[in-house]
Design an enzyme around this catalytic site. Sequence first.
Site, mmCIF file in Angstrom:
data_model
loop_
_atom_site.group_PDB
_atom_site.id
_atom_site.type_symbol
_atom_site.label_atom_id
_atom_site.label_comp_id
_atom_site.label_asym_id
_atom_site.label_seq_id
_atom_site.Cartn_x
_atom_site.Cartn_y
_atom_site.Cartn_z
ATOM 1 N N LYS A 163 0.850 -1.201 0.000
ATOM 2 C CA LYS A 163 0.000 0.000 0.000
ATOM 3 C C LYS A 163 0.876 1.239 0.000
ATOM 4 O O LYS A 163 1.485 1.589 1.006
ATOM 5 C CB LYS A 163 -0.934 0.059 1.209
ATOM 6 C CG LYS A 163 -2.031 1.096 0.934
ATOM 7 C CD LYS A 163 -2.656 1.693 2.174
ATOM 8 C CE LYS A 163 -1.926 2.872 2.742
ATOM 9 N NZ LYS A 163 -1.853 4.068 1.880
ATOM 10 N N GLY B 41 6.771 4.955 8.463
ATOM 11 C CA GLY B 41 5.956 6.166 8.530
ATOM 12 C C GLY B 41 6.126 6.824 9.886
ATOM 13 O O GLY B 41 7.141 6.636 10.569
ATOM 14 N N SER B 42 5.105 7.542 10.283
ATOM 15 C CA SER B 42 5.230 8.340 11.509
ATOM 16 C C SER B 42 5.065 7.465 12.760
ATOM 17 O O SER B 42 4.418 6.412 12.725
ATOM 18 C CB SER B 42 4.169 9.431 11.508
ATOM 19 O OG SER B 42 2.888 8.851 11.434
ATOM 20 N N THR B 43 5.620 7.941 13.862
ATOM 21 C CA THR B 43 5.514 7.203 15.128
ATOM 22 C C THR B 43 4.060 7.123 15.585
ATOM 23 O O THR B 43 3.617 6.094 16.100
ATOM 24 C CB THR B 43 6.410 7.877 16.182
ATOM 25 O OG1 THR B 43 7.768 7.707 15.762
ATOM 26 C CG2 THR B 43 6.247 7.253 17.560
ATOM 27 N N GLY C 134 2.492 4.422 13.694
ATOM 28 C CA GLY C 134 3.089 3.170 14.163
ATOM 29 C C GLY C 134 2.397 2.663 15.425
ATOM 30 O O GLY C 134 2.089 1.471 15.554
ATOM 31 N N GLU D 106 9.322 1.087 11.120
ATOM 32 C CA GLU D 106 10.430 2.020 10.897
ATOM 33 C C GLU D 106 9.813 3.410 10.995
ATOM 34 O O GLU D 106 9.091 3.830 10.103
ATOM 35 C CB GLU D 106 11.046 1.734 9.517
ATOM 36 C CG GLU D 106 12.490 2.130 9.409
ATOM 37 C CD GLU D 106 12.634 3.562 8.968
ATOM 38 O OE1 GLU D 106 12.746 4.436 9.867
ATOM 39 O OE2 GLU D 106 12.630 3.818 7.763
ATOM 40 N N CYS E 123 13.453 10.191 7.324
ATOM 41 C CA CYS E 123 13.199 9.794 8.721
ATOM 42 C C CYS E 123 14.416 10.061 9.595
ATOM 43 O O CYS E 123 14.284 10.403 10.761
ATOM 44 C CB CYS E 123 12.775 8.340 8.795
ATOM 45 S SG CYS E 123 13.851 7.245 7.873
ATOM 46 N N GLU F 263 9.557 15.724 15.795
ATOM 47 C CA GLU F 263 9.925 15.533 14.393
ATOM 48 C C GLU F 263 9.112 16.496 13.525
ATOM 49 O O GLU F 263 7.883 16.509 13.598
ATOM 50 C CB GLU F 263 9.650 14.096 13.959
ATOM 51 C CG GLU F 263 10.063 13.865 12.516
ATOM 52 C CD GLU F 263 9.903 12.417 12.066
ATOM 53 O OE1 GLU F 263 8.834 11.841 12.301
ATOM 54 O OE2 GLU F 263 10.837 11.887 11.452
HETATM 55 P P1 ADP Z 1 3.280 10.861 7.331
HETATM 56 O O1 ADP Z 1 2.831 11.335 8.689
HETATM 57 O O2 ADP Z 1 4.698 11.034 7.084
HETATM 58 O O3 ADP Z 1 2.331 11.230 6.221
HETATM 59 P P2 ADP Z 1 2.056 8.419 7.840
HETATM 60 O O4 ADP Z 1 2.618 7.605 8.931
HETATM 61 O O5 ADP Z 1 0.795 9.171 8.061
HETATM 62 O O6 ADP Z 1 3.201 9.324 7.385
HETATM 63 O O7 ADP Z 1 1.846 7.546 6.540
HETATM 64 C C1 ADP Z 1 2.709 6.516 6.131
HETATM 65 C C2 ADP Z 1 1.865 5.418 5.515
HETATM 66 O O8 ADP Z 1 0.965 4.948 6.500
HETATM 67 C C3 ADP Z 1 1.003 5.857 4.332
HETATM 68 O O9 ADP Z 1 0.942 4.803 3.398
HETATM 69 C C4 ADP Z 1 -0.350 6.076 4.978
HETATM 70 O O10 ADP Z 1 -1.416 5.916 4.069
HETATM 71 C C5 ADP Z 1 -0.360 4.968 6.010
HETATM 72 N N1 ADP Z 1 -1.275 5.197 7.131
HETATM 73 C C6 ADP Z 1 -1.631 6.383 7.690
HETATM 74 N N2 ADP Z 1 -2.514 6.193 8.686
HETATM 75 C C7 ADP Z 1 -2.708 4.856 8.792
HETATM 76 C C8 ADP Z 1 -3.503 4.014 9.635
HETATM 77 N N3 ADP Z 1 -4.277 4.513 10.592
HETATM 78 N N4 ADP Z 1 -3.439 2.678 9.447
HETATM 79 C C9 ADP Z 1 -2.637 2.148 8.497
HETATM 80 N N5 ADP Z 1 -1.885 2.882 7.664
HETATM 81 C C10 ADP Z 1 -1.915 4.218 7.800
#
Ligand code: ADP
Length: 493
Positions: A191, A244-246, A249, A266, A300, A397
Amino acid sequence: MNDHAPSRTTPDLLQRPLRMLIGEQWVEAASGEVLDVENPASGEVVAAAPRGAAADVDQAVQAARHSFDAGTWHRLSGVRRERIMLRLAELLEQHHQELVHLEVLDCGMPISLAGKAIERGVDGFRYYAGMCTKIYGVTSDISGPRADFHAYSRCEPAGVAALIIPWNSPLVAALNKLGPALAAGCSVILKPAEQTPLTALRLGELALEAGVPAGVVNIVTGLGNEAGAALSRHPDVDKLSFTGSTAVGKQLIRDSATNLKRLTLELGGKSPVFIFNDADMDKAIPRAANAIFANTGQICYAGSRLYIQKESFDRVVAGIADIARNMRIGDGFDPKTQMGPLISEQQQRRVLEYIDLGVAEGAELVEGGGRFGESGYFVSPTVFNTTGKTGRLTQEEIFGPVLAAMPFSGLEDLATLANDTDYGLGAGVFTRDVGNAHMAAKLIRTGNVWVNFYGGTDKSLPFGGYKQSGWGREGGQDGIDAFLEKKSVYIRL
Ligand code: ADP
């Protein structure tokens, strides 16, 4: 060496409606809905991708499960899987210019950076192709006192793996996960981030062309809280690898508890860079600038906290401010561009809010500090002197080109300063003193330490974070282990 110039013609992918890959079908979202894809350098809509959601995710998981249970991929010999992965690497190289074009259009990164990143990403994919034939367990003379046994362990694929990736270097992020997942024998659902679906979809086409059996690689586009959440909650996904973001995560940990998915996370960082007085300043200053401004700070492990040994503070800050002032900012397609836009209007707003916050917290704005240009999502490279100030600017961050610079005394306060954060992803040390370098590398609690340069990873070594920067490691043996289960077999003789 590839020519990083983009293809002159509009990539074929953009001349037809974008579709998701489920099994062997290219499909719209079940809802028929789409999400606009923007060029962040202009804000223009360049494509529309399916807004996949729970129903589509379910189809994709079923396709992956079916291919996994049928063994269409993991029961192929290691040599055959390796050959198909190498064929995919070749196809990625043949389509290098087109992929660079899509990447620059989609995420705004400067063309030379996109070109080099994709080259390295394909090299990393090759590294894992070679691992298809090197998956071993151990044999054991068991430790207990009785009877004779023949005992051994086996490494087996984790099963159906969801790969959720971010927008800051989309194709490389996809390859970093797809390589070890396929080498391990998993069937996957990839995804991409909603902002950047283009190269992932093209990767899916090339994977089929390379001979990856249908159902082994599925690609679902859509929003994080819809498609992403459906993946992380799905009871038939065995493994989830996320970058992606903490904050997200942590959400994934909660959502994946439904069936105790194996998780690799990560996550974010607030990585420190230390410049000692004895550093080679002609190298340390531009490298520290690059640590925060590369890819517009959207990395990151961006070196967002800069600690300068007291006596060198003014000189280094002036040098970095000078680089920031003279940086060429613009459209990533212009080969002279050194810094592109942020990914979105939302991200631009967020970074500008952090700049306002820094000023409100009393930090001294040395350079930059505002929007750049009239259109697109640009922010000027920004340098703060945060001496004596601690606050959200130095703790959180930002994911933008915003540097917080402050002094340090020497090895005696380095560890306290470095480790005064919830994160633990990367750190840099610039010094000519080999003792300082090794001592600093030992004291700093981060997953990666770079000495006399900053950033970059190699597939032969683990990559990941301490503390709230993540769980587990990508890269090297750890990278493939993350997609393997271990089984022990005891045979009584
Ligand atoms: P950023 O804050 O840098 O945009 P995110 O952590 O929001 O990064 O996004 C990284 C990935 O995680 C993207 O593919 C996003 O669609 C996905 N994502 C965001 N929110 C969720 C969630 N609640 N569950 C699963 N995946 C998510």
